[in-house]
Design an enzyme around this catalytic site. Structure first.
Site, PDB file in Angstrom:
ATOM      1  N   ASP A   2       0.833  -1.297   0.017  1.00 43.37           N
ATOM      2  CA  ASP A   2       0.023   0.114  -0.026  1.00 43.37           C
ATOM      3  C   ASP A   2       0.854   1.148   0.034  1.00 43.37           C
ATOM      4  O   ASP A   2       1.938   1.354   0.602  1.00 43.37           O
ATOM      5  CB  ASP A   2      -0.695  -0.188   1.260  1.00 43.37           C
ATOM      6  CG  ASP A   2      -2.029  -0.935   1.364  1.00 43.37           C
ATOM      7  OD1 ASP A   2      -2.122  -1.828   0.224  1.00 43.37           O
ATOM      8  OD2 ASP A   2      -2.953  -0.746   1.994  1.00 43.37           O
TER       9      ASP A   2
ATOM     10  N   HIS B  22       3.688  -2.588   3.084  1.00 40.11           N
ATOM     11  CA  HIS B  22       3.753  -1.259   2.611  1.00 40.11           C
ATOM     12  C   HIS B  22       4.964  -1.112   1.907  1.00 40.11           C
ATOM     13  O   HIS B  22       6.050  -1.361   2.189  1.00 40.11           O
ATOM     14  CB  HIS B  22       3.519  -0.080   3.502  1.00 40.11           C
ATOM     15  CG  HIS B  22       2.148  -0.136   4.212  1.00 40.11           C
ATOM     16  ND1 HIS B  22       2.139  -0.943   5.404  1.00 40.11           N
ATOM     17  CD2 HIS B  22       0.983   0.634   4.109  1.00 40.11           C
ATOM     18  CE1 HIS B  22       0.830  -1.061   5.738  1.00 40.11           C
ATOM     19  NE2 HIS B  22       0.275  -0.082   5.039  1.00 40.11           N
TER      20      HIS B  22
END
Length: 270
Positions: free
Chosen positions: A78, A223
């Site tokens: 992400d 992430h």
């Protein structure tokens, strides 16, 4: 005269439609207690359009994982693309010949979109809103704008429109779910994640921590930008991949995982 909760709700709903005839969405205050009435239409929790018109979709879907019928796992990243971390993630994935799904922010596609030029057809690029707001606090129009701006930019940048959407923080209200469904996007959360905070004093422990969470069909959250502690996962990504392979897992994109789950469901009912 005592005002009942339903009367208060009705009054709030009436305020939403407005005397001028323009139906606007009501914003919630930053903090609401459990007794504060919410409007019937127009709040972040409402999955009904604020003007009460018909939705542009008959249904939508939210997934946390695949069906679990096969030892497949999907790695997701992400908040990128970002020049500091995304190339490191892409290099690790390439070295291990592993596909992944990247939930991209529109603002970062705008600023660093070239980082994923070679990802099309190899990895999956998905929608993570434009500015990373907490959609649990935003109305339908705002959610729609965040999603549509990002999808439009990604289509212009990569030639392919995203089919998946992940809400920042995993926060979804009815308005966000409606906006995603109307954009023909599947809302994707996760069933396992990189928990760097649990291994702060023993960073190599991230490998076993992730392996211990993964099950057939898992969608793993990580992430490719953010706080420095997240580098614990990025620096050990090859070790994480090899550990899961040793456990018999095959790596797929989220869409491939969901397609296999749908096929397995169809076969089981055939």
């Amino acid at each position: 005269m005592e005002v009942t909760r339903r009367q208060a709700l009705t009054a709030a709903a009436g305020a939403a439609v407005g005397a001028a005839g323009a139906v606007g969405a009501l914003r919630l205050e930053e903090h609401l207690d459990q007794d504060t009435p919410l409007p019937f239409y127009g709040s972040p929790v409402s999955a009904i359009r604020p003007d009460r018109s018909a939705p542009a979709a008959a249904a939508g879907s939210v997934v946390w994982a695949g069906s679990g019928t096969e030892r497949h796992v999907a790695l997701t990243f992400d908040d990128g693309p970002h020049p500091d971390w995304t190339p490191r993630v892409l290099a690790a994935l390439a070295a291990e010949d592993v596909p992944a799904t990247f939930f991209c922010l529109g603002r970062d596609v705008r600023d660093h979109g070239d980082l994923h030029r070679e990802s099309v057809g190899r990895h999956e690029l998905a929608n993570h809103t434009f500015e990373h707001p907490d959609l649990g606090r935003h109305d339908w129009a705002e959610c729609r704008d965040e999603i549509e701006r990002t999808s439009r930019l990604m289509k212009d940048t990569y030639g392919v429109a995203p089919t998946l959407f992940r809400p920042p923080y995993g926060h979804v209200g009815g308005a966000a779910l409606l906006a995603a469904a109307e954009a023909r996007l599947t809302t994707v959360l996760w069933s396992a994640q990189a928990r760097e905070d649990l291994v702060a004093d023993r960073p190599d422990g991230i490998v076993e921590d992730i392996a211990g969470q993964v099950r057939p069909g898992s969608i793993v959250l990580a992430h490719d930008t953010g706080s420095q502690d997240r580098l614990v996962t990025i620096d050990r990504l090859p070790a994480i991949i090899r550990r899961l392979r040793d456990d018999g897992y095959t790596f797929v994109t989220v869409s491939a995982l969901l397609a296999a789950s749908a096929s397995a469901t169809t076969a089981s009912h055939g």
